[in-house]
Scaffold this active site. Structure first.
Site, PDB file in Angstrom:
ATOM      1  CG  ASP A 107     -12.273  12.867  -9.749  1.00 25.61           C
ATOM      2  OD1 ASP A 107     -12.099  11.918  -8.447  1.00 25.61           O
ATOM      3  OD2 ASP A 107     -12.781  12.664 -10.789  1.00 25.61           O
ATOM      4  CG  ASN A 163     -18.136  11.974  -1.887  1.00 29.08           C
ATOM      5  OD1 ASN A 163     -17.651  12.909  -1.782  1.00 29.08           O
ATOM      6  ND2 ASN A 163     -17.917  11.161  -3.010  1.00 29.08           N
TER       7      ASN A 163
END
Length: 250
Positions: free
Chosen positions: A20, A68
């Protein structure tokens, strides 16, 4: 603990990583998000190399979650292009180092070109006996459990198994990565402290390590610190990151 006492028996067998912070890393440098994603690909290479040197059995990297797809189309297309490029380039390196590559997730959602590249990369490395490198792409923990449930329900319907045969073990056997150890250590970068629908079943007893470091900055030193933290949490041995790093660089 002396360096000679730091042996692989104390290490996590399976490490999972939520990579991340690529976008925020790029923004902090006044660069577009693509700059962060490309830098993140280099961090992947460093992390895989370091984990292999430590003798880790498996590493699973969360590259692209099922959520996503909600990102802007331009960014999704860029991520897919990077994925194809990385598969073409890195599969040969993994094969050269006897590492096995697997892509886990719902691959049917990818275009034919990407599906073909995935199949080629997996086939090339399928007989390798070193560390298993799982790339979680279009993956979600809920999806994984749902697919296992469907498989079991189908077997019950076809009278292959009885309803009473359903157990935690049977569910686990029908999940992705069922042939690998469950995750011992989860690492998440960028300071976020959640698991984001990643490997919900396999993380049941994992130690969770959260670091404020953005993913593009994650390297051998970062992994050493995480593994040292795990050993101290799990075994209470007082191991240091420097000791782990010494094993990686030796």
């Amino acid at each position: 603990m002396s360096e000679t006492q730091v042996t692989p028996e104390y290490f996590p067998k399976h490490i999972a990583v939520i990579m991340d912070g690529n976008g925020r890393w790029a923004k902090s440098k006044g660069k577009p998000r693509v700059f962060g994603h490309r830098a993140g690909a280099k961090a992947v290479r460093k992390t895989i190399t370091a984990a292999a040197k430590l003798g880790i059995n498996a590493i699973t990297l969360f590259a692209f979650s099922s959520e996503n797809w909600k990102r802007p189309a331009e960014e999704v297309n860029l991520l897919m292009d990077l994925f194809i490029s990385a598969l073409s380039k890195e599969a040969k390196n993994l094969h050269k180092n006897n590492l096995q590559l697997r892509v886990i997730g719902d691959k049917s959602k990818f275009n034919e070109r990407l599906q073909s590249k995935i199949a080629e990369a997996e086939k090339l490395t399928s007989n390798n006996t070193g560390m298993v490198v799982n790339i979680a792409a279009n993956y979600g923990g809920k999806w994984d459990i749902t697919e296992a449930t469907r498989t079991i329900a189908r077997k019950v319907k076809q009278n292959e198994i009885d309803l009473d045969d359903i157990s935690e073990g049977l569910i686990g056997d029908n999940l992705t990565m069922s042939d690998l150890p469950e995750v011992d250590l989860l690492i998440r970068t960028s300071g976020e402290c959640r698991i984001s629908n990643f490997m919900l079943w396999q993380l049941a007893y994992a130690e969770l390590y959260f670091t404020p470091e953005f993913w593009p900055d994650f390297d051998e030193n970062s992994l050493s610190e995480a593994v040292s933290w795990f050993i101290n949490r799990e075994r209470r041995f007082g191991c240091t990151g420097e000791q782990i790093k010494a094993l990686i660089t030796s």
